[in-house]
Design an enzyme around this catalytic site. Structure first.
Site, PDB file in Angstrom:
ATOM      1  N   GLU A   1     -13.461   6.616  -1.763  1.00  0.00           N
ATOM      2  CA  GLU A   1     -14.445   5.817  -1.019  1.00  0.00           C
ATOM      3  C   GLU A   1     -15.192   6.719  -0.048  1.00  0.00           C
ATOM      4  O   GLU A   1     -14.648   7.121   0.982  1.00  0.00           O
ATOM      5  CB  GLU A   1     -13.747   4.674  -0.282  1.00  0.00           C
ATOM      6  CG  GLU A   1     -13.003   3.721  -1.211  1.00  0.00           C
ATOM      7  CD  GLU A   1     -12.134   2.725  -0.460  1.00  0.00           C
ATOM      8  OE1 GLU A   1     -12.690   1.857   0.236  1.00  0.00           O
ATOM      9  OE2 GLU A   1     -10.892   2.833  -0.564  1.00  0.00           O
TER      10      GLU A   1
ATOM     11  N   GLU B   1      -8.950  10.603   4.020  1.00  0.00           N
ATOM     12  CA  GLU B   1      -9.142   9.152   3.970  1.00  0.00           C
ATOM     13  C   GLU B   1     -10.110   8.739   2.862  1.00  0.00           C
ATOM     14  O   GLU B   1     -10.031   7.622   2.349  1.00  0.00           O
ATOM     15  CB  GLU B   1      -9.654   8.634   5.317  1.00  0.00           C
ATOM     16  CG  GLU B   1      -8.615   8.631   6.422  1.00  0.00           C
ATOM     17  CD  GLU B   1      -7.484   7.654   6.145  1.00  0.00           C
ATOM     18  OE1 GLU B   1      -7.740   6.581   5.571  1.00  0.00           O
ATOM     19  OE2 GLU B   1      -6.334   7.969   6.485  1.00  0.00           O
TER      20      GLU B   1
ATOM     21  N   GLU C   1       0.858  -1.192   0.000  1.00  0.00           N
ATOM     22  CA  GLU C   1       0.000   0.000   0.000  1.00  0.00           C
ATOM     23  C   GLU C   1       0.884   1.228   0.000  1.00  0.00           C
ATOM     24  O   GLU C   1       1.807   1.331   0.805  1.00  0.00           O
ATOM     25  CB  GLU C   1      -0.850   0.081   1.283  1.00  0.00           C
ATOM     26  CG  GLU C   1      -2.178  -0.576   1.281  1.00  0.00           C
ATOM     27  CD  GLU C   1      -2.930  -0.253   2.584  1.00  0.00           C
ATOM     28  OE1 GLU C   1      -3.103   0.944   2.898  1.00  0.00           O
ATOM     29  OE2 GLU C   1      -3.327  -1.208   3.271  1.00  0.00           O
TER      30      GLU C   1
ATOM     31  N   LYS D   1     -15.696   5.878   3.949  1.00  0.00           N
ATOM     32  CA  LYS D   1     -14.551   5.503   4.777  1.00  0.00           C
ATOM     33  C   LYS D   1     -14.448   6.462   5.962  1.00  0.00           C
ATOM     34  O   LYS D   1     -14.550   7.680   5.796  1.00  0.00           O
ATOM     35  CB  LYS D   1     -13.269   5.547   3.936  1.00  0.00           C
ATOM     36  CG  LYS D   1     -12.098   4.857   4.593  1.00  0.00           C
ATOM     37  CD  LYS D   1     -10.903   4.796   3.660  1.00  0.00           C
ATOM     38  CE  LYS D   1      -9.749   4.080   4.350  1.00  0.00           C
ATOM     39  NZ  LYS D   1      -8.521   4.143   3.556  1.00  0.00           N
TER      40      LYS D   1
END
Length: 469
Positions: A315, A324, A261, A318
């Site tokens: 997203e 984030e 990641e 999230k």
């Protein structure tokens, strides 16, 4: 003459083909699903296959709809067994049932290359679960073999909180206790099974305005490691070499490292000025060029390290700050947030196309910045005990940090409380080590703060001038 001309044309043809093949690169991506507006997995798989150069996908669960969607696409998948399953996987019968129900029905039509047992277990879970991680990995690998799935590797992904220190890379090491108790047995297992050691290097979490170009793969003066005598031109290389040197200290330099990641958000809160489209494009664009070059790192030259960008989509559900929810390369309608050459029409990796500068908006561009937006600091958590904080003070002062200001007569001795002294010591260590979030972990007793420091310090009865420095 004709023969020579034919040979020349033949050589030229393959030279041109070689150049073309060099331009057609590939990259991995993390496919998160914490959004209520994301397209169905079948559309996602088709989009990745037909429209992008992405050839590897990592997911954070074992979602059967996603596994079915990627069947017969040729795209490699890394899937994740949830952390909560780790205790159950110590039972071989249970592990075999889990494999038979969740993995075997999709393999080999879906190209599952790696199964991760948990995600960042050492960072988030209890010591009880942490100590079961390696045994669970071994049992799961055995269960795969008994089910006839011997081509699948088993690993686990780690935050860089596994490092005691990362700067300079030559002095890096894993945290005591985890090093020989968990990570050495894990690395031995990975060596024996030829599995990858998966880590999540995020230069973003060590953001420092003065080092912005270094963090974002831009032109900069570089950082010199005086012990290894190596120059570093970006933070990503430094973090990977810190992991590598930690493995060397345990005598496992041969185990493959994968960057599972890494990424940079394109939008953030007003106190997250580093979260802009320009910075995200610069980081991920530089990351792709670096991967494509195959140059490796100063301590791992010519080693092409498998890399997964976080993440595929923004997203919207999230938790956490705006940042984030804005790590995505694409919006849910498949339009790119910015261009770094992921789409096949842009295979040659051009310089990322950036939007014109904005006034206001994400990252507080064009607005006056408060001290809180320019700095972050490390302070004790509210629930941390005096015994824990005294242990932090002892540790920091033994690591070469100048602790004379909190000794009797020192400029930061007052208020004479363990919490105030710990705040000074912990923040001094955090600032010196590069301001990575894991440098403020202190076994779960520290927290990175970026709100108005005067309010935070007053509330906690700490010395503002000593701590906010």
């Amino acid at each position: 003459m004709n023969n020579i001309s034919s040979k020349t044309s033949f050589i030229l043809f393959f030279f041109v083909i070689a150049l073309f093949l060099h331009d057609v690169t590939s990259i991995g991506v993390n496919y998160g699903t914490l959004g209520n507006n994301l397209p169905p997995p079948a559309q996602v798989a088709q989009f990745i296959k037909d429209k992008t150069v992405i050839d590897r996908v990592k997911i954070f669960d074992i979602n059967p709809d996603i596994l079915r969607a990627f069947a017969n696409t040729g795209i490699s998948l890394t899937v994740t067994v949830p952390n909560g399953e780790i205790p159950n996987l110590l039972d071989l019968a249970y592990a075999r049932r889990y494999v038979e129900q969740n993995i075997k029905p999709h393999y080999p039509q879906t190209k599952i290359d790696v199964v991760l047992v948990g995600n960042e277990v050492l960072h988030w879970d209890t010591p009880e679960v942490q100590n079961k991680l390696v045994p669970a990995m071994k049992v799961f690998y055995q269960a795969l073999g008994l089910s006839g799935l011997k081509g699948i590797k088993v690993s686990s992904a780690h935050s860089l909180g596994i490092l005691l220190r990362s700067n300079p890379p030559s002095a890096a090491r894993f945290r005591p206790g985890w090093d020989v108790g968990i990570l050495a047995p894990m690395l031995q297992f990975l060596r024996e099974t030829k599995g990858p050691f998966m880590v999540n290097p995020y230069p973003y979490f060590g953001y420092n305005k003065k080092q912005e170009d270094f963090l974002l793969f831009r032109k900069n003066k570089g950082v010199y490691d005086r012990f290894s005598k190596k120059w570093y031109m970006n933070s990503f290389d430094m973090l990977l070499d810190a992991v590598y040197m930690s493995m060397v200290r345990l005598k496992y330099p041969d185990v493959e490292i994968v960057a599972a990641e890494t990424g940079w958000p394109s939008q953030g809160e007003t106190y997250e000025p580093q979260c802009t489209v320009e910075n995200a494009a610069s980081y991920n664009g530089g990351l792709m060029k670096k991967y494509d070059s195959g140059m490796g790192t100063p301590l791992m030259p010519h080693r092409k390290i498998e890399t997964y960008i976080f993440s595929l989509f923004n997203e919207n559900t999230k938790p956490g700050s705006i940042a984030e929810r804005n790590f995505g390369l694409f919006r849910p309608d498949f339009t790119p947030v910015y261009d770094v050459g992921v789409l096949k029409a842009k295979q040659a990796h051009p310089t990322p196309s950036l939007p014109p500068p904005k006034i206001g908006g994400g990252g507080n561009k064009g607005q006056p910045k408060t001290p809180a937006e320019n700095k972050k600091f490390c302070m004790p958590k509210v629930g941390a005990t005096d015994a824990q904080l005294q242990s932090n003070i002892n540790y920091v002062c033994s690591q070469g940090v100048d602790c004379t200001p909190i000794q009797v007569g020192g400029s930061c001795f007052k208020p004479n409380t363990i919490r105030s002294h710990a705040a000074f010591a912990m923040n001094s260590y955090y600032q010196r080590e590069g301001r990575n979030n894991f440098n403020c972990d202190f076994a779960g007793t520290g927290v990175v703060a970026s709100s108005d420091p005067s309010k935070v310090m007053a509330h906690a009865n700490l010395n503002l001038e000593c701590t906010w420095s």
